[in-house]
Structure formats: structure tokens, C-alpha cells
Design a protein around this motif. Sequence first.
Motif, PDB file in Angstrom:
ATOM      1  N   THR A  76      44.576  45.059  29.171  1.00  0.00           N
ATOM      2  CA  THR A  76      45.325  43.918  28.637  1.00  0.00           C
ATOM      3  C   THR A  76      46.106  43.214  29.739  1.00  0.00           C
ATOM      4  O   THR A  76      46.126  41.980  29.819  1.00  0.00           O
ATOM      5  N   VAL A  77      46.742  43.993  30.608  1.00  0.00           N
ATOM      6  CA  VAL A  77      47.460  43.394  31.737  1.00  0.00           C
ATOM      7  C   VAL A  77      46.488  42.648  32.638  1.00  0.00           C
ATOM      8  O   VAL A  77      46.764  41.519  33.082  1.00  0.00           O
ATOM      9  N   LEU A  79      43.651  41.266  31.851  1.00  0.00           N
ATOM     10  CA  LEU A  79      43.229  40.041  31.170  1.00  0.00           C
ATOM     11  C   LEU A  79      44.337  38.976  31.252  1.00  0.00           C
ATOM     12  O   LEU A  79      44.064  37.802  31.577  1.00  0.00           O
ATOM     13  N   LEU A  80      45.574  39.374  30.989  1.00  0.00           N
ATOM     14  CA  LEU A  80      46.666  38.410  30.938  1.00  0.00           C
ATOM     15  C   LEU A  80      46.968  37.796  32.305  1.00  0.00           C
ATOM     16  O   LEU A  80      47.255  36.591  32.393  1.00  0.00           O
ATOM     17  N   VAL A  83      44.658  35.018  32.883  1.00  0.00           N
ATOM     18  CA  VAL A  83      45.063  33.826  32.138  1.00  0.00           C
ATOM     19  C   VAL A  83      46.158  33.096  32.900  1.00  0.00           C
ATOM     20  O   VAL A  83      46.120  31.864  33.065  1.00  0.00           O
ATOM     21  N   VAL A  84      47.156  33.848  33.382  1.00  0.00           N
ATOM     22  CA  VAL A  84      48.233  33.241  34.172  1.00  0.00           C
ATOM     23  C   VAL A  84      47.664  32.605  35.439  1.00  0.00           C
ATOM     24  O   VAL A  84      48.042  31.482  35.821  1.00  0.00           O
ATOM     25  N   THR A  97      49.812  37.565  40.815  1.00  0.00           N
ATOM     26  CA  THR A  97      48.848  37.968  39.779  1.00  0.00           C
ATOM     27  C   THR A  97      47.701  38.770  40.382  1.00  0.00           C
ATOM     28  O   THR A  97      47.159  39.659  39.722  1.00  0.00           O
ATOM     29  N   TRP A 161      39.085  32.179  33.813  1.00  0.00           N
ATOM     30  CA  TRP A 161      38.928  32.221  32.359  1.00  0.00           C
ATOM     31  C   TRP A 161      37.735  33.085  31.967  1.00  0.00           C
ATOM     32  O   TRP A 161      37.787  33.832  30.988  1.00  0.00           O
ATOM     33  N   ALA A 164      38.559  36.776  32.131  1.00  0.00           N
ATOM     34  CA  ALA A 164      39.368  37.168  30.968  1.00  0.00           C
ATOM     35  C   ALA A 164      38.504  37.286  29.716  1.00  0.00           C
ATOM     36  O   ALA A 164      38.641  38.234  28.931  1.00  0.00           O
TER      37      ALA A 164
END
Length: 397
Positions: A76-77, A79-80, A83-84, A97, A161, A164
Motif C-alpha cells: 500500500t505504501v 502504491l501510494l 501516486v504522489v 518518494t 500511474w 500503481a
Amino acid sequence: MPFTIHLLALAVFAQGTSEFMLAGLGPAIAADLGVSIPAAGALTSAFAVGMIIGAPLMAVVSLRWPRRRALLAFLTVFLLVHVVGALTTSYEVLLVTRVIGALANAGFLAVALVTATGLAGPGAKGRATATLLGGVTLACVVGVPAGALLGQVWGWRSAFWAVALVSMPAIVAILRAVPAGGADGSVPSARRELRALRDPRLGTVLALAALVNGATFCTFTYLAPLITDVAGLGEGWVPAGLALFGIGSFLGVTLAGRIADVRPVPLLTIGGTVLCLGWVVLALSAGSRSAAIALILVQGTLSFAVGSTLVSQVLYVAVDAPRLAGGFATAAFNVGAALGPWLGGVAIDAGLGFRGPVWVSALLTAAALIVAGVAWIVTGGTGATARPSSRRGAATG
């Protein structure tokens, strides 16, 4: 193999793509964020350093976490932060990131290794490891070119993207198929895992993994100029040569998956010796177009067959420390990925030309064979490998 392992490999594919894709996106990122090309290149270096430091660190941090929770948290981290990264207009934020993404990637791979081998069963660690590492090889063959293509068509952010998006199915698979605890519902013991790491064979296998992987990425990093400047092939052959090496790497992990669990010693000794000789032959015959193309495929196959077998051996040797062993195996893999290209660059700067990295690959593989031979002699013929059938990892050679 349980289907869940293939979905974990999909996440590893996304992470491998993320690790290597900036090679094709650097100029676009530099232009968009107003930084230099070397600064854009530092994004890749930051990811590599994060992987090396993060693998054992994240394994320790997550040691008391059940596997499902750890996998979900790391993925999850990961993936996020992509996105950032896709949204930010700040180079500094993107750099942060990359580091956080590398830490999450390292932690995920460490836990995924033990999860996959647990789901596969006690005698199939090699097959499970090969399946997971197949995600890395497919990232080299498919993910990195696809990321570069997306960057050309829709801009570099589209590649972030895509990474992710590809990570999402694995999150669903983890929620549905990975037990809340370990493979048997248990939570690992920190004391037991740390005690198991005292096995001297573990250090030997980790050193071998770093050396062999260093040899692999030493030549792979400088494959393009080897193809054009030494073999005399056109620029159009560079993607084909990279793809051939990637296809070989996929064949190698597939081969290791079939053999590593039942005959690891012949695969490592014979495969390692032939791999070393192959680097020598490639260095000597790289001026021949047909020989260079053929050997690129062969060396890709042998490199990943031997390399993935060594990773699975780490898990066999440290069977009572699976989480930490996975972290150290991941770190060793990335130490090689960082050390090999640097040594190859040193050889080029020393005036050895673009054959220099291939000679370095030969020397690194020879060093691995020497380390293995010394371990065999010092231990009286027990060496550093472990029998799949033995829970404690009885030595065979």
C-alpha cells in the motif's frame, strides 16, 4: 504453484519496473522538473540505496507483524508513493518518494519470499523463489520498455500511474489468500530468527549471491555499447539485445525453478563454472556479431539460473529465520546490482573499453567460485548449500 504466488510476482513485476524504468524516463523528468540529467539519475541511485538498506531494516521492523499485514502495509505504501510521484511538481518530493518506495519494495520482497515459499511447501522453495524473481525478469523484458513507451506517448507521470495500477491486483490477492499469521497462521519469533542467523553458511551464500548478481548487472548495464561499439551492430539491435538478455533471464529462473529444489549443488557448481567461462568467451568474441548475440541469451539464462538458486538457498540455510533471511537475500541481490555497474564503469575509465565490464563479470564469477571452493574445504566438504528435505538445512556442498 498456488495462484497467489503468481499475483505476488505481479507485484514484484511492478516493483522491478519501478526500480529500472527511470533509465528511459530520466530526460523527460529532468526537463519537466527543471533539474539536470545527473539529478534525475540520482533518483535511480536513491532507489538502489533504499533497497540495500531497507531490506534487512524493514524485515526487522516487520518481524512481529503477521505476513498478510506486512505485505499489505508495504504494498500500500509502495502504491501510494507512486501516486504522489505521479502528481508532484517538486524534485525533492519525488526524491523522497523514491527512497520510501524502495524501503517498501525491499520490505515487501523480503516478506513475499517467505510467504511464497510457505505457500509452496517445504520442498519447493526454489520454485517459489523462481516464480517471484520471474517478476523481476519480466520487468526488464516488458515493464521497462513499456514504461519508456508510456513516457513517450503520455508523459513520464503515466508510467508512475501504471505501476500503481498494476500493484492493485496483488493487494486483493493478499487480502483473500494470505493467512493472517504465517503460512501456518503463526507469528515469527524474533529471538529464534536472530539465533538462526548465526549459521556461518548464510554469510557464504549471501556473498555468492552478491558476487553472481554483481557480474550479471555489470555486463547488463553496459550491454548497449557492447552491442554497438564492439559487435558493430546498429542502434536498432540494442532493444533486441536487451530483450534477448531478458528472455534468457526468464528462461534461467524457469530452469532454476525445476532443478533448484532437487539438485542445487550440480546447478550451482556446473552452472557457475559454465557461467564464468561464458563471460570469458563473450569478452574474447564480442567482436563477432553472431557470437555476441548468442552469448547474450546464454549468459542471461545462466546468470539468473545460478542467481535465483542462490536466493532460494538463503531460505533453505536459514529455514528458522525466513523473514530476516528474505531481507538479507534481497539486500545481497541489490548490493550486486549496485556493485557490478560501478566496477564496470571503473574498468571502462581505466581504458579497458566496453569489453572491460565483461571481464569484470568473469572475475566476479570466478571470485564466487573461489569463495565456494574455500567454504567447501574449510567445512570439510559440507560447503554452504542445504538439502530441501531437511528442515534445519543439512549441508550437501
